[in-house]
Design a protein around this motif. Sequence first.
Motif, PDB file in Angstrom:
ATOM      1  N   ARG A 128       0.450  -1.391   0.070  1.00  0.00           N
ATOM      2  CA  ARG A 128      -0.295  -0.165  -0.058  1.00  0.00           C
ATOM      3  C   ARG A 128       0.965   1.289   0.254  1.00  0.00           C
ATOM      4  N   HIS A 129       1.661   1.171  -0.454  1.00  0.00           N
ATOM      5  CA  HIS A 129       2.810   1.962  -0.679  1.00  0.00           C
ATOM      6  C   HIS A 129       2.950   3.623  -2.445  1.00  0.00           C
ATOM      7  N   THR A 130       1.505   2.572  -2.807  1.00  0.00           N
ATOM      8  CA  THR A 130       1.380   3.520  -4.023  1.00  0.00           C
ATOM      9  C   THR A 130       0.126   4.515  -3.787  1.00  0.00           C
ATOM     10  N   ASP A 131      -0.260   5.417  -4.864  1.00  0.00           N
ATOM     11  CA  ASP A 131      -1.284   6.172  -4.908  1.00  0.00           C
ATOM     12  C   ASP A 131      -1.549   5.774  -6.613  1.00  0.00           C
ATOM     13  N   SER A 132      -3.233   6.625  -6.946  1.00  0.00           N
ATOM     14  CA  SER A 132      -3.730   6.930  -7.685  1.00  0.00           C
ATOM     15  C   SER A 132      -2.396   6.411  -9.346  1.00  0.00           C
ATOM     16  N   GLU A 133      -1.951   8.239  -8.795  1.00  0.00           N
ATOM     17  CA  GLU A 133      -0.988   8.559  -9.832  1.00  0.00           C
ATOM     18  C   GLU A 133      -0.025   7.890 -10.143  1.00  0.00           C
ATOM     19  N   LEU A 134       0.659   6.740  -9.010  1.00  0.00           N
ATOM     20  CA  LEU A 134       1.905   6.215  -9.797  1.00  0.00           C
ATOM     21  C   LEU A 134       1.452   4.562 -10.076  1.00  0.00           C
ATOM     22  N   ASN A 135      -0.139   3.812  -9.564  1.00  0.00           N
ATOM     23  CA  ASN A 135      -1.045   2.868 -10.411  1.00  0.00           C
ATOM     24  C   ASN A 135      -0.816   3.026 -12.061  1.00  0.00           C
ATOM     25  N   ILE A 136      -1.450   4.627 -12.414  1.00  0.00           N
ATOM     26  CA  ILE A 136      -1.871   4.720 -13.809  1.00  0.00           C
ATOM     27  C   ILE A 136      -0.131   4.529 -14.808  1.00  0.00           C
ATOM     28  N   ILE A 137       0.497   5.317 -13.833  1.00  0.00           N
ATOM     29  CA  ILE A 137       1.835   5.029 -14.973  1.00  0.00           C
ATOM     30  C   ILE A 137       2.008   3.954 -14.762  1.00  0.00           C
ATOM     31  N   PHE A 138       2.927   3.019 -13.166  1.00  0.00           N
ATOM     32  CA  PHE A 138       3.059   1.951 -13.756  1.00  0.00           C
ATOM     33  C   PHE A 138       2.495   1.101 -14.204  1.00  0.00           C
ATOM     34  N   GLN A 139       0.778   0.491 -14.096  1.00  0.00           N
ATOM     35  CA  GLN A 139       0.054  -0.072 -15.101  1.00  0.00           C
ATOM     36  C   GLN A 139       0.451   0.573 -16.046  1.00  0.00           C
ATOM     37  N   ASN A 140       0.219   1.292 -17.010  1.00  0.00           N
ATOM     38  CA  ASN A 140       0.381   1.681 -18.105  1.00  0.00           C
ATOM     39  C   ASN A 140       1.824   1.215 -18.809  1.00  0.00           C
ATOM     40  N   ALA A 141       2.910   1.957 -18.300  1.00  0.00           N
ATOM     41  CA  ALA A 141       3.830   1.421 -18.467  1.00  0.00           C
ATOM     42  C   ALA A 141       4.712  -0.505 -18.487  1.00  0.00           C
ATOM     43  N   LEU A 142       3.933  -0.982 -17.500  1.00  0.00           N
ATOM     44  CA  LEU A 142       3.966  -2.595 -17.998  1.00  0.00           C
ATOM     45  C   LEU A 142       2.745  -2.367 -18.981  1.00  0.00           C
ATOM     46  N   ASN A 143       1.527  -2.240 -19.694  1.00  0.00           N
ATOM     47  CA  ASN A 143       0.692  -2.517 -20.984  1.00  0.00           C
ATOM     48  C   ASN A 143       1.612  -1.830 -21.926  1.00  0.00           C
ATOM     49  N   CYS A 144       2.595  -0.879 -22.022  1.00  0.00           N
ATOM     50  CA  CYS A 144       3.079  -0.551 -23.108  1.00  0.00           C
ATOM     51  C   CYS A 144       4.205  -1.225 -23.360  1.00  0.00           C
ATOM     52  N   ALA A 145       4.826  -1.707 -22.815  1.00  0.00           N
ATOM     53  CA  ALA A 145       6.011  -2.477 -22.531  1.00  0.00           C
ATOM     54  C   ALA A 145       5.498  -4.038 -23.500  1.00  0.00           C
ATOM     55  N   LYS A 146       4.688  -4.769 -22.985  1.00  0.00           N
ATOM     56  CA  LYS A 146       4.505  -5.650 -23.870  1.00  0.00           C
ATOM     57  C   LYS A 146       3.528  -5.460 -24.681  1.00  0.00           C
ATOM     58  N   SER A 147       2.609  -4.572 -24.927  1.00  0.00           N
ATOM     59  CA  SER A 147       2.429  -4.280 -26.548  1.00  0.00           C
ATOM     60  C   SER A 147       3.978  -3.720 -27.185  1.00  0.00           C
ATOM     61  N   GLY A 148       4.724  -2.896 -26.721  1.00  0.00           N
ATOM     62  CA  GLY A 148       6.108  -3.020 -27.738  1.00  0.00           C
ATOM     63  C   GLY A 148       6.398  -4.197 -28.128  1.00  0.00           C
ATOM     64  N   LYS A 149       6.402  -5.396 -27.686  1.00  0.00           N
ATOM     65  CA  LYS A 149       7.257  -6.688 -27.395  1.00  0.00           C
ATOM     66  C   LYS A 149       6.352  -6.845 -28.364  1.00  0.00           C
ATOM     67  N   SER A 150       5.220  -6.606 -28.709  1.00  0.00           N
ATOM     68  CA  SER A 150       4.120  -7.529 -29.266  1.00  0.00           C
ATOM     69  C   SER A 150       3.799  -6.823 -31.456  1.00  0.00           C
ATOM     70  N   LYS A 151       4.819  -5.689 -31.051  1.00  0.00           N
ATOM     71  CA  LYS A 151       5.464  -5.003 -31.768  1.00  0.00           C
ATOM     72  C   LYS A 151       5.853  -4.553 -33.207  1.00  0.00           C
ATOM     73  N   THR A 152       7.277  -5.137 -32.242  1.00  0.00           N
ATOM     74  CA  THR A 152       8.855  -5.360 -32.758  1.00  0.00           C
ATOM     75  C   THR A 152       9.319  -6.134 -32.366  1.00  0.00           C
ATOM     76  N   ARG A 153      10.619  -6.305 -33.146  1.00  0.00           N
ATOM     77  CA  ARG A 153      11.523  -7.533 -33.004  1.00  0.00           C
ATOM     78  C   ARG A 153      12.264  -7.333 -31.869  1.00  0.00           C
ATOM     79  N   LEU A 154      12.515  -6.340 -31.435  1.00  0.00           N
ATOM     80  CA  LEU A 154      13.634  -5.985 -29.969  1.00  0.00           C
ATOM     81  C   LEU A 154      13.973  -6.784 -29.360  1.00  0.00           C
ATOM     82  N   SER A 155      12.623  -7.679 -29.370  1.00  0.00           N
ATOM     83  CA  SER A 155      13.493  -8.051 -27.589  1.00  0.00           C
ATOM     84  C   SER A 155      13.885  -9.807 -28.701  1.00  0.00           C
TER      85      SER A 155
END
Length: 395
Positions: A128-155
Amino acid sequence: MFCISASYKNTPLETRQGFAFSQEEQYIFIKKLIQNNIIKGGVILSTCNRSEVYFTGSSRSVEEVAKNIALFKNTSDNSIKKYCLFYGGSSAASHLFNVASGLDSMVLGEDEILRQVKEAYLAALKARHTDSELNIIFQNALNCAKSGKSKTRLSTTPVSIGTITANTIEKYIEKNINKDKFPGKRVMVIGITGKTGGIVARNLAAKGIPVTGTARKRGLDAGTWWHGSRLIEVTSFEERYKYINKMCAIVSATTSPHYTLTYNEYLKYAGNNQEKLLIDLAVPYDIDRMLAGLHNIKLLDIDYFNTLSKENTNIKLGELCKAEETVKECVENTMKKIYIRDFLARVKENAVLADKFNKEKWFRNMVYYLEDVLGSDGFKDVLERIYIKEINGGE
């Protein structure tokens, strides 16, 4: 959100180790900062290549967090200022998105960092160390990373010689496994205790391919498991020829001053009727070049894999632009979510403005239209102007 970062890019290893946080230290440090009202929430990402503190609060929080890091890690303020990078607002969000997507890693596009970011966030969330801003940013960062890996051949485009070697063997097995003269699926790695040999062996085991490795250890018992893996057994280097007729591929990656496989000894134990892939990753060569003359032997050397590595590096660099565009778009959308969340929170605090927003559809539509057409910085600025104008009676 703000971020204080000590990473491989700007901090020497010895200093970076001093900034590292154990899981227990992460919990204690963030809890203390929250209890003392220095920050609203925080997440610590601590890996071998970086230690980063992400947190929300006021602009004054940055200096206070830096001082507390110095005290907690028993270092000086000057070390923090000298070696750490400081990010705020959209720059902090952009940095996190790049980190999670592997764009800020030593190995471009690596997958491991995504798991580490996720675990750091979930640990903070559970505490319980996160607030709504951290939740929004971290959750979106994780989703973006997953999306990026499916769209590119980097990994999915390896540049490590060891990884490329394992992939080459896997393709060779898939192509030849049904041939009558193919001895099976097992691979020998001569020099498994070396860095490259170890990488090859672990990659093969991860693909479900059994490995017999050789090591120059006197009295080593055959069948010893390598690092606990049931797919990797180790035997002594002196016993190597006794196993080669059971292998579909042999990799040699040693610093030996003499051949690890010679023509005459190979024929004595393996004969001349087995399909086999030989891979020589040593400089100078480990494997007798005469073996390449056998009709059923395919021999690849380090130059072949260096060429593949360079080609893959160029592919990665080409994919980098796509990945950066994906991250940029994700950051823009995330910051808009933060700005409109803050705007709506302020609207609710003003009864007249809240009533107008709820009752006048055109007003709501205007706000969401602006979200679609403006960049995040422009959207933030316009929302501020709208708010000031409305609380001043529309003037």
